[in-house]
Design a protein around this motif. Structure first.
Motif, PDB file in Angstrom:
ATOM      1  N   TYR A  98       0.312   4.369  -2.927  1.00  5.57           N
ATOM      2  CA  TYR A  98       0.717   2.795  -2.446  1.00  5.57           C
ATOM      3  C   TYR A  98       1.327   2.614  -1.056  1.00  5.57           C
ATOM      4  N   GLY A  99       1.653   3.450  -0.655  1.00  3.81           N
ATOM      5  CA  GLY A  99       1.174   2.997   1.142  1.00  3.81           C
ATOM      6  C   GLY A  99       0.275   2.601   1.714  1.00  3.81           C
ATOM      7  N   LYS A 100      -1.064   3.334   1.372  1.00  2.00           N
ATOM      8  CA  LYS A 100      -2.014   3.508   1.616  1.00  2.00           C
ATOM      9  C   LYS A 100      -2.860   2.338   1.046  1.00  2.00           C
ATOM     10  N   LEU A 101      -2.546   1.692   0.167  1.00  2.00           N
ATOM     11  CA  LEU A 101      -2.771   0.214   0.391  1.00  2.00           C
ATOM     12  C   LEU A 101      -2.174  -0.680   0.070  1.00  2.00           C
ATOM     13  N   LEU A 102      -0.645  -0.587   0.652  1.00  2.00           N
ATOM     14  CA  LEU A 102      -0.248  -2.138   1.274  1.00  2.00           C
ATOM     15  C   LEU A 102      -0.519  -1.380   2.696  1.00  2.00           C
ATOM     16  N   PHE A 103      -0.611  -0.679   3.668  1.00  4.68           N
ATOM     17  CA  PHE A 103      -1.459  -0.470   4.186  1.00  4.68           C
ATOM     18  C   PHE A 103      -2.620  -1.606   5.178  1.00  4.68           C
ATOM     19  N   THR A 104      -3.452  -1.517   3.934  1.00  2.00           N
ATOM     20  CA  THR A 104      -4.232  -2.140   3.768  1.00  2.00           C
ATOM     21  C   THR A 104      -4.276  -3.445   4.046  1.00  2.00           C
ATOM     22  N   LYS A 105      -3.152  -3.815   3.018  1.00  2.00           N
ATOM     23  CA  LYS A 105      -2.929  -5.202   2.261  1.00  2.00           C
ATOM     24  C   LYS A 105      -2.365  -5.481   3.728  1.00  2.00           C
ATOM     25  N   ILE A 106      -1.836  -5.570   4.492  1.00  2.00           N
ATOM     26  CA  ILE A 106      -1.213  -5.889   5.357  1.00  2.00           C
ATOM     27  C   ILE A 106      -1.866  -6.209   6.895  1.00  2.00           C
ATOM     28  N   CYS A 107      -2.968  -5.320   6.596  1.00  2.00           N
ATOM     29  CA  CYS A 107      -4.463  -5.314   7.532  1.00  2.00           C
ATOM     30  C   CYS A 107      -4.725  -6.670   7.056  1.00  2.00           C
ATOM     31  N   LEU A 108      -5.014  -6.569   5.961  1.00  2.00           N
ATOM     32  CA  LEU A 108      -6.697  -8.132   5.370  1.00  2.00           C
ATOM     33  C   LEU A 108      -5.413  -8.990   5.622  1.00  2.00           C
ATOM     34  N   VAL A 109      -3.693  -9.148   5.630  1.00  2.00           N
ATOM     35  CA  VAL A 109      -3.406 -10.428   5.525  1.00  2.00           C
ATOM     36  C   VAL A 109      -3.100 -10.880   6.763  1.00  2.00           C
ATOM     37  N   SER A 117     -12.243   7.021   5.288  1.00  2.46           N
ATOM     38  CA  SER A 117     -12.499   6.442   6.181  1.00  2.46           C
ATOM     39  C   SER A 117     -11.377   5.186   5.214  1.00  2.46           C
ATOM     40  N   ASP A 118     -11.150   4.319   5.442  1.00  2.00           N
ATOM     41  CA  ASP A 118     -10.909   2.836   4.487  1.00  2.00           C
ATOM     42  C   ASP A 118     -11.551   2.622   3.895  1.00  2.00           C
ATOM     43  N   ILE A 119     -12.775   2.795   3.547  1.00  2.00           N
ATOM     44  CA  ILE A 119     -13.604   2.846   2.535  1.00  2.00           C
ATOM     45  C   ILE A 119     -14.529   3.406   1.967  1.00  2.00           C
ATOM     46  N   ASP A 120     -14.497   4.535   2.305  1.00  2.00           N
ATOM     47  CA  ASP A 120     -15.368   5.946   1.829  1.00  2.00           C
ATOM     48  C   ASP A 120     -14.682   6.773   1.386  1.00  2.00           C
ATOM     49  N   GLU A 121     -14.943   7.246   0.083  1.00  2.00           N
ATOM     50  CA  GLU A 121     -14.103   7.549  -0.686  1.00  2.00           C
ATOM     51  C   GLU A 121     -14.761   8.604  -2.094  1.00  2.00           C
ATOM     52  N   VAL A 122     -14.918   9.433  -2.566  1.00  2.00           N
ATOM     53  CA  VAL A 122     -16.040  10.254  -3.193  1.00  2.00           C
ATOM     54  C   VAL A 122     -14.256  11.200  -4.244  1.00  2.00           C
ATOM     55  N   THR A 172      -8.113  -8.540  -4.606  1.00  2.00           N
ATOM     56  CA  THR A 172      -8.299  -6.811  -5.460  1.00  2.00           C
ATOM     57  C   THR A 172      -7.029  -5.343  -5.306  1.00  2.00           C
ATOM     58  N   ILE A 173      -6.922  -5.460  -3.582  1.00  2.00           N
ATOM     59  CA  ILE A 173      -6.046  -5.023  -3.561  1.00  2.00           C
ATOM     60  C   ILE A 173      -4.613  -5.477  -3.878  1.00  2.00           C
ATOM     61  N   THR A 174      -4.383  -6.407  -3.532  1.00  2.00           N
ATOM     62  CA  THR A 174      -3.022  -6.884  -4.787  1.00  2.00           C
ATOM     63  C   THR A 174      -2.787  -5.999  -6.277  1.00  2.00           C
ATOM     64  N   THR A 175      -3.530  -6.747  -7.354  1.00  2.00           N
ATOM     65  CA  THR A 175      -3.785  -5.604  -8.147  1.00  2.00           C
ATOM     66  C   THR A 175      -3.629  -4.500  -8.715  1.00  2.00           C
TER      67      THR A 175
END
Length: 679
Positions: free
Chosen positions: A399-410, A664-669, A524-527
């Motif tokens: 949750y924290g990592k998603l929230l950090f990504t959302k803050i960067c996008l905002v 990375s922020d977008i590279d995941e498997v 999308t991140i918010t969802t």
């Protein structure tokens, strides 16, 4: 238009490929949404199991009279929420699950009485419940009476909640609902407050009606999918009337039904906005109608936003009495800003001169958007504090990592919005010298015209009322109509040139388009955030200590076997697709028996050197018995090395191990392998 305009700048004619480019852009956005939803980690449990009595993996000397589970927030229970199975797989519960009769926060507990005279051996507890914030949770654990023993239970009747096709469709439905709400509210505010003339345009009407229709369709779909999503059953239950009736009796179901009723009122609002209000010419009557629309629309918008606040994160946890109204303000601010952006973008890219948005409307929306962003940041900061609890949760929880990504996008969105405000201030403002150049071009465009007739060339004033042939009282009606069409075409072309000659308008188009693209990802991140376990609950769950190893070997053979414990080792290659994204995950499970296990995880590069990753996640699932996924909390020891102790695997069988590596922020498997847990 403002009298001070830029010079007439020659432009290339609009390419017929414009619609195709917009369609390609929409396809790219859809692919991006699918990618983000596809790589998202499975939704975490929102109600974290923080304590059990008897303790997970413990050995008690005498049989307990009941089993008690304590969660981080309130849960809703059903008749099959708790099953306690003896070593032979027989259910030994003596009643229905219920909340504890006394104590603090009884709503966050689940207990069931047990039969008397229970024998020694290992007992398995399979549980499932609905979090107070509407998300399903499930799991299993074991305890032993007297001494551990072999156990063979059948949990085929326990559903794996929150997964499968129903969960995927439910997540898509939630995204569409958020997007529809933003489009409905944002376009309504833009057309009623900033640009009332735009309410007469068919394209603007379709935009607002599309948002309304999307929200209605998504709400109905969520209502039908709620049962299969919460119970972990097949999609066939989506049309089962009994299941739907049970959903309607829950708080999430009541919230969805309330949303549908409010959307009926929203339909009336749109009918008045695009009908009586847009066509009303009397200023006093229009002002009175505007007040009524404003009050009614505000009440409906607040009510729709409240259907989220009353059933999700804001409704549980600390300070929920404050969090719910704050969440309503947060949702409305998001809708006004993002929905208004889409509406403005549509108006800016309109090819029709009738659809050209005036500078005053853009400046008015800019002020409203600034207010919305300020409220969004303020309410979002409070929500982040409430849901996270500590700075460490930003980096230790999903949750924290998603929230950090959302803050960067905002932050990125606010930066782009700063440029938009700059171009907004310059919209329609240019040196006077350049205005004269436009005026000359406009005058030349509206000069005399030549029309070739049957007897030669006739000249007219361009309005069809000149003294030349074809314009007098005895003029040919067909020729006069032709002249009028030509003049209208010239007027339209001149208006488009005047509109497109303003460089600030082109720059504003590009900046607003960038804002809209970032907003799609942000939504999308918010969802995904609303489907993830809050950081505060995840931190509380970490405090659940496993039983000491001396007593947590329950699930061992119980036959006095003192041979060395078994061990399962897996070598799992992975490739996240990004730079330095290839490597191997070495996973060791010891002793690979029912009960407590120790997990060791090593990440290495293709050359065998240890390597760290921003995020590593491990889950265990037993599909045959529908147990799991069981999340593993890993502790980082050294470079490329993580471990976890006391991981409870309650039953023997073929377990699926899912290892998620993010580089990375977008590279995941996520890679999945099978492993055997033996008695």
């Amino acid at each position: 238009m403002n009298a001070r305009l830029t010079p007439l700048i020659p432009r290339r004619a609009a390419s017929p490929g414009g619609p195709r480019r917009l369609a390609a852009l929409a396809a790219c956005l859809g692919a991006l949404l699918a990618l983000l939803l596809g790589v998202a980690a499975p939704a975490d449990a929102h109600a974290a199991l923080i304590r059990t009595d008897p303790a997970d993996g413990s050995v008690v000397q005498s049989a307990p009279s009941s089993v008690l589970l304590t969660f981080s927030e309130g849960v809703l229970l059903s008749a099959d929420s708790l099953r306690v199975l003896d070593p032979q797989g027989k259910d030994v519960a003596a009643g229905k699950p219920q909340h504890a009769a006394s104590g603090k926060d009884t709503g966050s507990t689940a207990t069931v009485p047990l039969r008397t005279g229970l024998g020694d051996g290992t007992y398995t507890v399979a549980w499932k419940a609905i979090s107070q914030d509407s998300h399903p949770v499930a799991g299993a654990f074991t305890f032993s009476v007297g001494a551990p023993s072999k156990t063979s239970v059948d949990l085929s009747g326990v559903s794996a909640v929150g997964g499968g096709a129903a969960a995927t469709l439910y997540g898509i439905g939630r995204y569409v609902a958020y997007a529809g709400f933003a489009l409905l509210v944002g376009s309504s505010v833009f057309l009623s407050v900033c640009w009332p003339r735009g309410a007469l345009l068919r394209s603007m009407q379709r935009l607002a009606a599309g948002g309304w229709a999307a929200l209605v369709a998504a709400t109905i779909a969520l209502l039908m999918l709620r049962g299969p999503y919460a119970n972990g059953t097949g999609l066939g239950d989506a049309v089962d009337l009994d299941v739907i009736r049970q959903v309607l009796e829950t708080r999430p179901g009541a919230a969805l039904v309330s949303r549908l009723l409010l959307l009926a009122a929203a339909a009336v609002f749109l009918a008045v906005l695009f009908g009586s209000y847009a066509k009303r010419e009397d200023p006093e009557e229009r002002a009175d109608l505007a007040w009524g629309l404003g009050i009614g629309g505000t009440v409906v918008a607040i009510g729709i936003a409240a259907t989220w606040a009353m059933a999700e994160h804001a409704s549980v946890g600390i300070q929920h009495q404050i969090a719910m109204p704050v969440d309503i303000v947060h949702l409305l601010s998001m809708a006004v800003w993002l929905g208004g952006l889409i509406t403005l973008l549509t108006a800016l890219y309109s090819r029709s001169t009738a659809g050209t948005v005036e500078a005053y409307a853009v400046r008015r929306f800019s002020l409203i958007a600034l207010t919305a962003v300020t409220l969004l940041i303020g309410t979002g900061t409070y929500q982040a504090w409430r849901q996270m609890g500590s700075w460490a949760a930003f980096f230790d929880t999903h949750y924290g990592k998603l929230l950090f990504t959302k803050i960067c996008l905002v932050c990125a969105l606010v930066g782009v919005a700063w440029f938009s405000r700059r171009w907004t201030r310059e919209l329609g403002v240019a040196p006077v010298a350049r205005t004269e150049a436009v005026a000359v071009g406009s005058s030349a465009a509206s000069g005399s015209v030549a029309v070739k007739g049957s007897s030669g060339t006739a000249s007219g004033s361009g309005t069809g009322t000149g003294s030349g042939p074809g314009t007098g009282p005895d003029a040919d009606p067909a020729r006069a109509a032709q002249l009028r069409r030509q003049q209208n075409a010239r007027d339209t072309a001149t208006a488009k040139k005047l509109r497109d000659a303003d460089p600030a308008r082109g720059r504003l188009r590009r900046s607003v388009l960038t804002e809209a693209l970032v907003a799609v990802v942000l939504l999308t991140i918010t969802t995904m955030l609303t489907g993830s376990q809050p950081g505060r609950a995840a931190e509380e769950q970490k405090d659940l200590k496993p039983a000491p190893s001396a007593t947590s070997t329950g699930g061992g053979t119980g036959t006095g076997d003192t041979s060395a414990p078994a061990r399962v080792s897996l070598s799992i290659p992975y490739d996240t697709g990004g730079p330095n994204g290839k490597g191997t995950a070495g996973l060791t499970v010891s002793p690979a028996r029912p009960g407590a296990n120790e997990i060791q995880l090593f990440l290495t590069t293709p050359s065998g050197a240890p390597v760290d990753a921003p995020e590593v996640h491990v889950q265990f699932t037993l599909p045959a018995q529908k147990i799991g996924p069981i999340d593993v909390t890993l502790q980082h020891l050294t470079k490329g090395h993580w471990s976890a102790a006391g991981v409870q695997l309650p039953l023997a069988g073929t377990w699926q191990v899912s290892v998620t590596v993010r580089t990375s922020d977008i590279d995941e498997v996520t890679q999945t392998r099978n492993m055997q847990v033996t008695q």
